[in-house]
Design an enzyme around this catalytic site. Sequence first.
Site, PDB file in Angstrom:
ATOM      1  N   HIS A  12       3.403  27.483  -9.886  1.00  0.00           N
ATOM      2  CA  HIS A  12       2.635  28.707 -10.107  1.00  0.00           C
ATOM      3  C   HIS A  12       2.562  29.521  -8.827  1.00  0.00           C
ATOM      4  O   HIS A  12       2.003  29.062  -7.838  1.00  0.00           O
ATOM      5  CB  HIS A  12       1.223  28.387 -10.591  1.00  0.00           C
ATOM      6  CG  HIS A  12       0.574  29.543 -11.291  1.00  0.00           C
ATOM      7  ND1 HIS A  12      -0.124  30.506 -10.621  1.00  0.00           N
ATOM      8  CD2 HIS A  12       0.567  29.902 -12.589  1.00  0.00           C
ATOM      9  CE1 HIS A  12      -0.556  31.410 -11.487  1.00  0.00           C
ATOM     10  NE2 HIS A  12      -0.152  31.058 -12.684  1.00  0.00           N
ATOM     11  N   LYS A  66       3.006  42.607 -20.649  1.00  0.00           N
ATOM     12  CA  LYS A  66       3.139  43.594 -19.570  1.00  0.00           C
ATOM     13  C   LYS A  66       3.852  44.849 -20.061  1.00  0.00           C
ATOM     14  O   LYS A  66       3.535  45.968 -19.648  1.00  0.00           O
ATOM     15  CB  LYS A  66       3.919  42.957 -18.416  1.00  0.00           C
ATOM     16  CG  LYS A  66       4.234  43.892 -17.257  1.00  0.00           C
ATOM     17  CD  LYS A  66       4.788  43.096 -16.087  1.00  0.00           C
ATOM     18  CE  LYS A  66       5.499  43.992 -15.108  1.00  0.00           C
ATOM     19  NZ  LYS A  66       6.905  44.211 -15.429  1.00  0.00           N
TER      20      LYS A  66
END
Length: 889
Positions: free
Chosen positions: A150, A556
Amino acid sequence: MPSIRHVDPQLRRDVRLLGRLLGEVLIEQEGQALFDLEERVRRLSIQRRRGPKSERRAAASELAALLREMPLERAEPVLRAFSTYFRLANLAEQHHRIRRTREHASGGGQGPQRGSLDAVMQALKQAGIPASRVREMIVSMRVTLTLTAHPTQAARRTVLQKVYHLARLLEERDRGHLTPREKADTLESMREEITALWQTDELRRERPTVGDEVKNVLWYVEEVLAEQLALMPETLDWSFERAYGEPLGVLATPVRLHSWVGGDMDGNPLVTPEVLADTLRAHRARGLRALLGEVYRLGWVLTQAEPHAYVSKELRASLEKDAAELPEVMARFGSRTTGEPWRRKLRFMEARLQAALVYVEGRRAGRTEPLAPTAYRSPMEMLSDLELLERSLVDAKSRHAGLRQVRRLIARVRVMGFHLAELEARAPAEDARSAAASFDGGPKPTEGGARLLAVLQRVREAQAESGEGCCRTLILSMASTAEDVLAAFTCARKSGLWDEARGCATVDVVPLFEQLGALDDGPKVLRELFAHPEYRKHLQARGVQEVMVGYSDSGKEVGLLAASAALYRAQTALTRVAHEAGVQLRLFHGRGETVARGGGPAHEAILALPPGSVAGTYKATEQGEALDHKYARPELARRTLELVLSGVLLHSLDAQPRVASEEEAPFRAAFDELAELGRRAYRGLVWEDPNFVPFFQAATPIEEIAALPIGSRPSKRAAGGLESLRAIPWVFAWTQNRAILPGWYGVGTALEEYGSRPEGLAQLKRMYRQWPFFHTVMDNVAMVLAKSDMAIASRYAALAPDSTRPLWERIRAEYARTRRWVKRVTGEARILESNRQLRESISLRNPYVDPMSFLQVELLRRKRAGAEKIDRPLLLTLAGIAAGMRNTG
């Protein structure tokens, strides 16, 4: 002390204890003046959220002025104090979650805990699902969790390790009957850990390598998940028998662990063919070492002696064969294990594992000695020996003398093999097209295409060494056509990843549909693939077509509602196309932790999936930032696994609430309308307003995030603007400035326009009550709204050029509109009215997140004005706010 009057009393007690100890450490380490300053900041932060509006504004102004005037040398310890508090508050919450689970399990709650396997088995029984059908489902079910790195996880393993020590001390305090001396010792140990935590640097000095990330993710597997997965068959059997009154009768192990860390080439130039090959060998070496330890420990359990326990002919014959093949082991341990046949067998097994480990470590060191003929070549060979031990213990009437431990080890080997987690490779689809075009005299492949071909060669070598199970999945990011998949299929065949006897590649090629167009075209892509003769033969041999659906880039691109609608449409259509073609489909859910990236409670998310899309098979990513609060402790891991498994069982057996068939079509049509309205509003702001990009760059710390040493992967896939920015830093930046815009923008406009029509609001309320999918979407939006703070976000907005002021007013108006309409749809007087635990969690954190946000604004202002030595305190604010907000990217 934190103001937590309305928090659960047990949690309040733990938070106050940890807060008091931290205060004592601050005074001891930094002096009374620093403690007094921190307390003043905290009190102003609390005042800013309470009392009359004028007092709240005055407190906010005073807080901003105090932090604006604070010199950097004072800012850092204040920031560290707040971020340390968050670690302790998170720890207390995790501990309280475990406590609640235990209370339910011991009968202290109102029946089984929601989402537990106990609760689900009882629900299945009450729904009339027969035991035989549940048993068949458990045996055939497959749940795959794919662990990822991550790029916005800032916590160091060193710091997390100290927090885990504190967790064990909290558990010790909860156990009754401690003597006064033991209580005092536990308290002193807690103070020592908090002092060490304060004296430890919580920031990385360098950007982590891929190898660092591999070690980090494998820590969770080795230390927690391996044991929990080994126990899973017993857990399932226990819950099944309690509900149905009969044993499950099978030792099912439905969960598998995969990993992208070390194999994800999408936008990460540091994942080279050499890195992938080393990751595969690291997986195998660590897996073999772990199994060596387990077999050694089993030797202290299976101490049965021949005069007192029956030794089967099968076990005797096996020992004779082992003695002939491993004379050096017989010479070394033969006299020590005389009359102890099970221990002797385990010594032989240790030797075979050790030989396999020597070979792998030699390959990692560059040596080319062949694998010893006595070494285990595959997990199946070890399983054969373990199953022999299992049968012999049954024959020896040793069901209560080690059989459980042997079966746990069998479960572990079935789940993990020798590799801990199966590595997956991911590459952009354009790399596969370039590589495939280079064959038969075609143009030289691009750099990415050449890397993909080199990686496939390493996978071929690894499969030859370790078997197909080490790495057999190739994911194509940004896939959009059948040609993308066929190109990768060709590359696999040309690279030697081919089984001539079965007529198939030895890897599954998995298209990842991420953007709106690709999601909508996905069914067409599958039809073309299923019509391709050679590829269809490959599928018949492999048994499944896996398709990954991306929750991040679609959100997005078009906003939350349109992405949610596209994903629901795609999953429904993909399931139908595969069913019509007679092909088994496995959907792979590329979820993040944030709502904008498909996050939210796992159990509810599974139940909200389209009918028929699970069918006993579920696969999803587990993002790196989630690993700590899901898998850091055995009880948390067990609860997480149960929530996923129970969701899959309910969905697959069609035992969860469903919308009435006559309502589903109008509900879906209504949501498609909402999605289009939301898409227009979102695109109008993010992609069509020329002021948006300058505003985003100024009003969030996105540029600072990209420059700081948080993760190994760059924040962008390639050079470019907003279109090349990854979804993770996109959401992370909006979380840092407390607006969390991707999780709600466009929702209010859509709800208002649809709900203002005649009967529109009534329809939305019906959808919320009756349709799990819509209910989950609205609840997730409500969670984001509760975590957002537009007053603080306004301070970030003030960093942007004056020309963007109208754009910020649009954002504020949409936020207010979304809050208003979500409450109307859910029927709640305030956001999260029915979710007390989450409300408590947010109220517990806000007084500590707020000062870090105020200070981050000030630090951004100074940095952009040219001030030096800002990076370290700025990174502290990024890490602290991330810890406070939890699901950050």
